[in-house]
Design an enzyme around this catalytic site. Sequence first.
Site, PDB file in Angstrom:
ATOM      1  CG  HIS A 168      87.910 -27.981  49.281  1.00 58.13           C
ATOM      2  ND1 HIS A 168      88.284 -29.207  48.783  1.00 58.13           N
ATOM      3  CD2 HIS A 168      86.552 -27.967  49.181  1.00 58.13           C
ATOM      4  CE1 HIS A 168      87.229 -29.899  48.399  1.00 58.13           C
ATOM      5  NE2 HIS A 168      86.165 -29.164  48.626  1.00 58.13           N
ATOM      6  CB  CYS A 264      93.076 -32.906  51.386  1.00 60.50           C
ATOM      7  SG  CYS A 264      93.273 -31.203  50.942  1.00 60.50           S
TER       8      CYS A 264
HETATM    9  N1  LIG Z   1      89.838 -30.958  51.672  1.00 59.57           N
HETATM   10  C1  LIG Z   1      90.348 -30.867  50.481  1.00 59.57           C
HETATM   11  N2  LIG Z   1      90.840 -29.783  50.028  1.00 59.57           N
HETATM   12  N3  LIG Z   1      90.253 -31.963  49.659  1.00 59.57           N
HETATM   13  C2  LIG Z   1      90.938 -32.074  48.381  1.00 59.57           C
HETATM   14  C3  LIG Z   1      90.003 -32.713  47.401  1.00 59.57           C
HETATM   15  C4  LIG Z   1      90.673 -33.053  46.070  1.00 59.57           C
HETATM   16  C5  LIG Z   1      89.663 -33.558  45.066  1.00 59.57           C
HETATM   17  N4  LIG Z   1      90.366 -33.891  43.813  1.00 59.57           N
HETATM   18  C6  LIG Z   1      88.593 -32.530  44.774  1.00 59.57           C
HETATM   19  O1  LIG Z   1      88.769 -31.707  43.904  1.00 59.57           O
HETATM   20  O2  LIG Z   1      87.557 -32.492  45.452  1.00 59.57           O
END
Ligand SMILES: NC(=[NH2+])NCCC[C@H](N)C(=O)O
EC number: 4.3.1.12
Length: 703
Positions: A168, A264
């Site tokens: 991300h 996040c």
């Molecule tokens: N904005 C972020 N990076 N969010 C983290 C999300 C974690 C979640 N386990 C996923 O893989 O989607």
Amino acid sequence: MTSQIRYLMCPPDHYDVDYVINPWMEGNIHKSSRDRAVQQWHQLYHILKEHAIVDLVPPQKGWPDMVFTANAGLVLGDTVVLSRFLHKERQGEEPYFKQWFEENGYKVYELPKDLPFEGAGDALLDREGRWLWAGYGFRSELDSHPYLAKWLDIEVLSLRLIDDRFYHLDTCFCPLTDGYLLYYPAAFDSYSNRLIEMRVAPEKRIAIDEADAVNFACNAVNVDRIVIMNKASNPLKERLADVGFEIIETPLTEFLKAGGAAKCLTLRVTEPVREELHANVSVESRILRMEGHLLDAGLINRALDLIVDNGGSFQVLNFNLGEQRQSTSAAEVKVSAPSHEVMEEIISQLIDLGAVDLPQDEQDVKLEPVTIPGVAPDDFYVSTIYPTEVRINGEWVIVHNQRMDGAIAISQTPQGLVAQCKILRDLEVGEQVVVDVQGIRTIRKTESREKRNAEEFSFMSSGVSSERRVELVVEQVAWELRKIRDAGGKVVVTAGPVVIHTGGGEHLSRLIREGYIQALLGGNAIAVHDIEQSIMGTSLGVDMKRGVAVRGGHRHHLKVINTIRRYGSIAKAVEAGIIKSGVMYECVKNNVPFCLAGSIRDDGPLPDTEMDLIKAQAKYAELLKGAEMILMLSSMLHSIGVGNMTPAGVKMVCVDINPAVVTKLSDRGSVESVGVVTDVGLFLSLLTKQLDKLTSPYTAKMG
Ligand SMILES: NC(=[NH2+])NCCC[C@H](N)C(=O)O
Ligand SMILES: NC(=O)c1ccc[n+]([C@@H]2O[C@H](COP(=O)([O-])OP(=O)(O)OC[C@H]3O[C@@H](n4cnc5c(N)ncnc54)[C@H](O)[C@@H]3O)[C@@H](O)[C@H]2O)c1
């Protein structure tokens, strides 16, 4: 507290690591401590409440990742683009986030179902509100960016993520107040790093190292001059303090097990709109059609890989699989790229694979004039080895003199428009040159599998083990040589002096003598050392029979050069009985034309060596015309040079001890080219022995 800044968080009531959808989750299923997670979340919550208002969205059972509210959507003003999760494990969160946004008065936009976008996890506003940074490559699709630009009326800058640990954008990129940027450059491709450097001044760019990156230092919540994060190294803390930021560290180790941290776990839901700024997105999309052995020849995989490897993204719109294994297939692929520059690079490579515009999208080529002799317009299309056509005035015109690394010049002749490949130095003022990549297509012959198999000689794939491979290649080359010779065809050899040094001269001489070779291309050295062996029995001063250096042998080749210079040419030395055997002797005696191209390394040189490179290249091109097969024997310089000059459809055999040299031909595909890593003297010896076994003249398979 800064008034009116609001964040959305979701209590970790149901948080756990229940599945793996990013690398951080591997090995952590059900290994997150609930108590510690709750304690860490509440600590972050209370820190944030000291600087902003924090709203809560109710957690939902069965959706453990809902705690990561950054992925709820992307807010700007009173508008929100709702996330469209890539993985089904998070898709169930969408309705709950949608309900919260609607209940809080946001205008909710939703992307098409098959177009993933994961909210502020993959899209971050410049803290000055000037543009939106949008990531793609692992979760969000590049094709979602034009929607963001349209619905939020803001410029979108697309950044391609290339390290799956930073899947991300907000795990490796954090815009800060006053235009500062905290980021991990290695998480992005080169185009994206260039874009970042163009938009953010060097003194505002805070690039972190991997140690800070894997502690999610970029996954930080920035409120004015406060930066809240899991952990930062002392140098990073000092760097941020030097430019006026206060760092607040709060451990979030239980959430790192799910691949998230401070940013996040939060979503800023008050993002001011700058009315004076408007949408602008450089994302381009085109639909291309591919036809051929898309699966068994791996064409579709190569096409999709090169799209992504060059920074683009794709959607396969339809794929029609051929009924039979040997039938061809057809596919339509939507290609998207973050800029015209990236799109051009992708399309030019897809053209090489035979991709074409849909009929309704076909356009004429773009042409620009040559204004300086020998200089093409900047954006000229670089030609490839594949037969190419260009669309002019709605008609497809074949390009003549196909070769790689040239320009396509269009000239008006009494017979009409002529398109031809020209190397840059041959371009003439007044010619029109093809620029950009539209209106161009390559003709890839999609032979049926039967036809391909019927050829006793389609080079096998590189899957054969190297030991067996040499013998197999020798058998195939011998068969092909015999077939071409008996059919009156043309084989050209390009060879380096190592052929002589390794004892291959006698075998190459025999191939010439027995009519297998119709032209020889080389440099000064192969002729020098061939003649040295013929006259003095040495090569590079080494006795070729005893394999030992002879006294004064290091001067032999110079004496040879001097002798031939005295006679005026190799042919005259042969006629005078000075040269009585060897490769050059057989060329002269059998009227096999040769060209010796000069180089910076040449001694002498021999009178026959063409030191004018342009004339040498022209002579090479002339001798290559009509060749059905080219044997490239232990000369990197001349093998690559010949490869660059030769269009597709000509079988090539590259023999070299260095794997890097033989792989240079790999992009021609194994059907028409093969590289074999072995000693060239051994190869030639095996080849002549194999030819001895082919006693009957070649006859085409009956039936
Ligand atoms: N904005 C972020 N990076 N969010 C983290 C999300 C974690 C979640 N386990 C996923 O893989 O989607
Ligand atoms: N005395 C001279 O005038 C002189 C001497 C040497 C080279 N040259 C000139 O320099 C230019 C480059 O020469 P080049 O093409 O020989 O050099 P090159 O480096 O381009 O190619 C030599 C190739 O031989 C391969 N090789 C080495 N040993 C081998 C073996 N046992 N079996 C198979 N492959 C083997 C190497 O991997 C390399 O790819 C040529 O034009 C040549 O005429 C001139």
